[in-house]
Design a protein around this motif. Structure first.
Motif, mmCIF file in Angstrom:
data_model
loop_
_atom_site.group_PDB
_atom_site.id
_atom_site.type_symbol
_atom_site.label_atom_id
_atom_site.label_comp_id
_atom_site.label_asym_id
_atom_site.label_seq_id
_atom_site.Cartn_x
_atom_site.Cartn_y
_atom_site.Cartn_z
ATOM 1 N N SER A 1 63.043 -86.938 26.264
ATOM 2 C CA SER A 1 63.054 -86.643 27.690
ATOM 3 C C SER A 1 61.742 -86.974 28.386
ATOM 4 C CB SER A 1 63.370 -85.156 27.901
ATOM 5 O OG SER A 1 62.407 -84.348 27.255
ATOM 6 N N VAL A 2 60.752 -87.466 27.630
ATOM 7 C CA VAL A 2 59.416 -87.671 28.196
ATOM 8 C C VAL A 2 59.423 -88.700 29.323
ATOM 9 C CG1 VAL A 2 57.152 -88.659 27.694
ATOM 10 C CG2 VAL A 2 58.082 -86.903 26.208
ATOM 11 N N GLU B 1 46.077 -110.881 31.651
ATOM 12 C CA GLU B 1 47.399 -110.543 31.094
ATOM 13 C C GLU B 1 47.603 -109.033 31.034
ATOM 14 O OE1 GLU B 1 48.288 -114.288 28.082
ATOM 15 O OE2 GLU B 1 46.974 -112.671 27.424
ATOM 16 N N ILE B 2 46.534 -108.311 30.717
ATOM 17 C CA ILE B 2 46.623 -106.849 30.659
ATOM 18 C C ILE B 2 46.941 -106.283 32.034
ATOM 19 C CG2 ILE B 2 45.285 -104.732 30.302
ATOM 20 C CD1 ILE B 2 43.780 -106.215 28.065
ATOM 21 N N ILE B 3 46.267 -106.825 33.076
ATOM 22 C CA ILE B 3 46.508 -106.350 34.441
ATOM 23 C C ILE B 3 47.932 -106.657 34.880
ATOM 24 C CG2 ILE B 3 45.852 -106.674 36.864
ATOM 25 C CD1 ILE B 3 42.972 -107.141 35.862
ATOM 26 N N VAL B 4 48.398 -107.892 34.611
ATOM 27 C CA VAL B 4 49.768 -108.279 34.986
ATOM 28 C C VAL B 4 50.788 -107.403 34.268
ATOM 29 C CG1 VAL B 4 51.502 -110.126 34.815
ATOM 30 C CG2 VAL B 4 49.187 -110.655 35.594
ATOM 31 N N ASP B 5 50.466 -107.042 33.018
ATOM 32 C CA ASP B 5 51.399 -106.251 32.211
ATOM 33 C C ASP B 5 51.525 -104.809 32.695
ATOM 34 O OD1 ASP B 5 53.212 -106.320 29.996
ATOM 35 O OD2 ASP B 5 51.812 -105.045 28.886
ATOM 36 N N PHE B 6 50.669 -104.390 33.614
ATOM 37 C CA PHE B 6 50.818 -103.067 34.204
ATOM 38 C C PHE B 6 52.116 -102.951 35.007
ATOM 39 C CE2 PHE B 6 46.099 -101.548 34.503
ATOM 40 C CZ PHE B 6 46.053 -101.505 33.118
ATOM 41 N N VAL B 7 52.599 -104.089 35.554
ATOM 42 C CA VAL B 7 53.786 -104.081 36.414
ATOM 43 C C VAL B 7 55.002 -104.501 35.601
ATOM 44 C CG1 VAL B 7 54.826 -105.015 38.515
ATOM 45 C CG2 VAL B 7 52.354 -104.646 38.399
ATOM 46 N N PRO B 8 56.074 -103.710 35.608
ATOM 47 C CA PRO B 8 57.253 -104.041 34.794
ATOM 48 C C PRO B 8 58.070 -105.189 35.372
ATOM 49 C CG PRO B 8 57.676 -102.074 36.091
ATOM 50 C CD PRO B 8 56.238 -102.434 36.324
ATOM 51 N N LYS B 9 58.603 -106.024 34.487
ATOM 52 C CA LYS B 9 59.576 -107.038 34.912
ATOM 53 C C LYS B 9 60.944 -106.396 35.084
ATOM 54 C CE LYS B 9 58.827 -109.631 31.324
ATOM 55 N NZ LYS B 9 58.941 -110.735 30.339
ATOM 56 N N ASN B 10 61.186 -105.400 34.261
ATOM 57 C CA ASN B 10 62.487 -104.730 34.250
ATOM 58 C C ASN B 10 62.241 -103.260 33.938
ATOM 59 O OD1 ASN B 10 64.986 -103.598 33.391
ATOM 60 N ND2 ASN B 10 65.771 -105.633 32.897
ATOM 61 N N MET C 1 61.388 -98.437 30.384
ATOM 62 C CA MET C 1 61.793 -97.097 29.959
ATOM 63 C C MET C 1 62.206 -97.095 28.492
ATOM 64 S SD MET C 1 63.973 -95.906 33.319
ATOM 65 C CE MET C 1 64.428 -94.292 32.627
ATOM 66 N N ALA C 2 62.950 -98.134 28.080
ATOM 67 C CA ALA C 2 63.414 -98.209 26.690
ATOM 68 C C ALA C 2 62.243 -98.325 25.721
ATOM 69 C CB ALA C 2 64.363 -99.387 26.526
ATOM 70 N N ASN D 1 56.992 -97.614 27.908
ATOM 71 C CA ASN D 1 55.748 -98.153 28.448
ATOM 72 C C ASN D 1 55.358 -97.302 29.651
ATOM 73 O OD1 ASN D 1 53.746 -99.681 29.839
ATOM 74 N ND2 ASN D 1 54.477 -101.539 28.822
ATOM 75 N N MET D 2 54.493 -96.296 29.402
ATOM 76 C CA MET D 2 54.228 -95.271 30.403
ATOM 77 C C MET D 2 53.559 -95.817 31.661
ATOM 78 S SD MET D 2 55.588 -92.637 29.215
ATOM 79 C CE MET D 2 56.097 -91.850 27.696
ATOM 80 N N ILE D 3 52.624 -96.757 31.489
ATOM 81 C CA ILE D 3 51.930 -97.272 32.660
ATOM 82 C C ILE D 3 52.893 -98.004 33.584
ATOM 83 C CG2 ILE D 3 51.219 -99.459 31.594
ATOM 84 C CD1 ILE D 3 49.060 -97.348 33.949
ATOM 85 N N GLN D 4 53.842 -98.763 33.009
ATOM 86 C CA GLN D 4 54.837 -99.468 33.819
ATOM 87 C C GLN D 4 55.792 -98.496 34.488
ATOM 88 O OE1 GLN D 4 56.795 -102.545 31.539
ATOM 89 N NE2 GLN D 4 54.937 -103.779 31.351
ATOM 90 N N VAL D 5 56.188 -97.462 33.769
ATOM 91 C CA VAL D 5 57.065 -96.441 34.334
ATOM 92 C C VAL D 5 56.385 -95.748 35.512
ATOM 93 C CG1 VAL D 5 58.124 -94.176 33.888
ATOM 94 C CG2 VAL D 5 58.416 -96.041 32.238
ATOM 95 N N ILE D 6 55.101 -95.457 35.378
ATOM 96 C CA ILE D 6 54.380 -94.769 36.450
ATOM 97 C C ILE D 6 54.191 -95.674 37.664
ATOM 98 C CG2 ILE D 6 52.072 -93.933 37.066
ATOM 99 C CD1 ILE D 6 52.008 -92.362 34.526
ATOM 100 N N ILE D 7 53.908 -96.974 37.440
ATOM 101 C CA ILE D 7 53.788 -97.911 38.562
ATOM 102 C C ILE D 7 55.092 -97.951 39.357
ATOM 103 C CG2 ILE D 7 53.569 -100.358 39.177
ATOM 104 C CD1 ILE D 7 50.920 -99.119 38.469
ATOM 105 N N PHE D 8 56.221 -98.065 38.655
ATOM 106 C CA PHE D 8 57.530 -98.071 39.328
ATOM 107 C C PHE D 8 57.756 -96.760 40.074
ATOM 108 C CE2 PHE D 8 61.993 -96.874 39.394
ATOM 109 C CZ PHE D 8 62.589 -97.984 39.969
ATOM 110 N N SER D 9 57.430 -95.656 39.415
ATOM 111 C CA SER D 9 57.669 -94.334 40.008
ATOM 112 C C SER D 9 56.815 -94.124 41.258
ATOM 113 C CB SER D 9 57.374 -93.240 38.974
ATOM 114 O OG SER D 9 58.170 -93.406 37.825
#
Length: 406
Positions: A48-49, A123-132, A137-138, A141-149
Motif C-alpha cells: 500500500s506504500v 539522464e538522472i534528472i530526466v529520469d525523475f519524470v515518469p514516461k508512464n 507505480m509498478a 519508483n518513488m521520485i517519479q510517483v511524487i512528481i506525478f502526484s
C-alpha cells in the motif's frame, strides 16, 4: 492475556526485537524459515506504500492554493537540504575522529551483485519524470510517483479554486483514510512480523560480522545520536517547545523505524503520531512527510559520508579538504530518490564510491551489516522528516500546541 493487551505497541515491538536477537543467537540457521513470515509482514505493508504516498501528496497539494505551495515548497527544500548536509558533515567528522577504517581485517570477502549507477547527471534528472505513471507505480519508483502526484495535486488545486468543485479531492481524502486504516490493522501484528525478520538475520549472519565491524556500527550510532540531539534542540528552540516532550512524542515512530529499517513502512505511524501526538495539521504532514521520505535521507547521507571515510582509511588513502567536501556533496545528492526499503543504502554507496576513486568491491564489507546500519539510518530519516514537518507547521500557524503538550 489482558495484561498483554495493555502493553503498548511500542513496548511490544521492543520486546519482539530483543526476543528475536536472543532466539537468533541461540538457534542460528534453524530459525531461517521464520523469514517467510517476516517477508509476508513487509509485503503487507509495502503493497500500500505507493498509493499511500500518491494519495497523501495529491490530497496535501490539492488542498493548497498554488501560491501557498510555492512558499511552503521553498521552506521545505531549505530545511531538507540543511539537515541532510549537517548529517553528512557529522558523518565525516566522526569518521576522522574515531577512524573506524583502521584495523578492519576481513579476508576473502567478495563483492555482492550490486552495480553502481552508470547514468549521467542529465539522464538522472530526466529520469525523475515518469514516461508512464502505471509503470512507475509498478516499479515503486518513488521520485517519479511524487512528481506525478505533485502535478496532479496542483491541477486539482487550480480546478478547485476556479470551478469551486472539490468532489475529486473529497474522494482522494476518503480513499486515503481507507488506506491508513488498512495499514493500521496490519500494524497490529507488527511485533510478530518484526520478530520473524530479526531472528533469521541474527541466526544466519551471526554476531561474528557484527564484532568485526562493530567499530563502524559504533561510530555510526554515536554520530546518529549526536545528530538527533543537535537537530531536536534546533527544532525545539525554533518551535518553542520542550525538547524532552518532543523526544517523547516521537518515541513510537522512532522504535518502528529502528526495528523495520524502512521509512516507507514507518510512514503511516509517522503521519498518525504527527497529528495525534505532535499536533501537526494533516495538510502539512501529508505534504512534508511523503516528500521527506524520498528527498530527505539524513541517515543515508551520514552512512555514505562515514562509509567513504572508513574505506579511505581501510585502503590507506589520504583525503584532503577538497575530497572531504566532495564526499559531503555526493552523499547529499545521492539521497535524492533513494529506495525507501531495506537495502537501498548499498546501491547508493555503489554509486558514490567510484566517483571518489574507491573500489566498489569493498562494499561487501558493509553488506553483512546493512540491516543493522539501516536501523540508525532509518531513525534519522524518519525523525528529521517529522521535525521538518513540525517546523513548517509552526511557521504556518498549523501546529496545535495543546495536542503537543498533552
Amino acid at each position: 492475556m489482558k495484561k498483554i493487551r495493555n502493553v503498548s505497541m511500542t513496548n511490544q515491538v521492543m520486546i519482539a526485537t530483543v526476543f528475536g536477537v536472543v532466539v537468533g543467537i541461540i538457534f542460528q540457521e534453524k530459525v531461517e524459515s521464520l523469514k517467510v513470515i517476516g517477508d509476508l509482514f513487509l509485503r503487507l505493508i509495502q503493497m500500500s506504500v505507493v498509493v499511500l504516498i500518491m494519495g497523501a501528496v495529491i490530497e496535501a497539494v490539492g488542498s493548497l492554493a498554488a501560491k501557498e505551495l510555492g512558499k511552503i515548497g521553498l521552506k521545505v527544500f531549505i530545511w531538507f537540504m540543511g539537515s541532510t548536509i549537517l548529517a553528512a558533515v557529522i558523518g565525516v567528522l566522526f569518521g576522522l575522529l574515531i577512524q573506524p577504517g583502521k584495523g578492519i581485517k576481513v579476508n576473502g570477502f567478495e563483492a555482492e551483485n550490486i552495480k553502481a549507477s552508470t547514468q549521467s547527471l542529465q539522464e538522472i534528472i530526466v529520469d525523475f519524470v515518469p514516461k508512464n505513471i502505471i509503470e512507475a507505480m509498478a516499479q515503486a519508483n518513488m521520485i517519479q510517483v511524487i512528481i506525478f502526484s505533485l502535478l496532479f495535486g496542483l491541477a486539482l488545486s487550480l480546478i478547485k479554486d476556479k470551478d469551486k468543485n472539490a468532489i475529486l479531492l473529497d474522494v482522494v481524502s476518503a480513499f486515503n483514510n481507507v488506506i491508513l486504516k488498512m495499514v493500521t490493522l496490519i500494524m497490529k501484528v507488527a511485533p510478530i512480523g518484526i520478530f520473524c525478520l530479526i531472528a533469521p538475520v541474527i541466526g544466519t549472519t551471526g554476531i561474528g560480522v557484527l564484532i568485526t565491524l562493530m567499530k563502524f556500527l559504533l561510530t555510526l550510532g554515536i554520530s546518529a545520536f549526536l545528530f538527533l540531539i543537535v537537530w531536536l534542540l534546533i527544532t525545539a528552540l525554533y518551535c518553542k517547545v520542550s525538547v524532552k516532550k518532543l523526544a517523547q512524542n516521537m518515541w513510537r515512530m522512532s522504535v518502528v523505524a529502528f526495528t523495520t529499517t524502512s521509512s516507507a513502512i514507518t510512514l503511516p505511524i509517522q503521519i498518525e503520531d504527527g497529528r495525534d501526538k505532535l499536533g501537526i495539521s494533516d495538510r502539512i504532514s501529508k505534504l512534508v512527510m511523503p516528500l521527506g521520505m524520498t528527498l530527505n535521507s539524513n541517515g543515508l547521507a551520514m552512512f555514505l559520508s562515514l562509509a567513504i571515510v572508513t574505506f579511505a582509511q581501510f585502503y590507506n588513502i589520504q583525503m584532503g579538504i577538497g575530497e572531504l567536501i566532495k564526499a559531503v556533496l555526493l552523499s547529499t545528492l545521492a539521497c535524492l530518490g533513494t529506495v525507501v526499503v531495506p537495502g537501498g543504502g548499498l546501491v547508493a554507496l555503489a554509486t558514490v564510491m567510484p566517483m571518489l576513486g574507491l573500489p566498489t568491491e569493498s562494499i561487501a564489507l558493509l553488506a553483512g551489516i546493512d540491516w543493522f546500519s539501516g536501523m540508525f539510518r532509518t531513525v534519522l530519516n524518519v525523525d528529521a522528516d517529522t521535525t521538518v514537518a513540525l517546523i513548517i507547521a509552526a511557521d504556518e500557524n498549523e501546529l496545535d500546541y495543546d495536542v503537543f503538550n498533552m
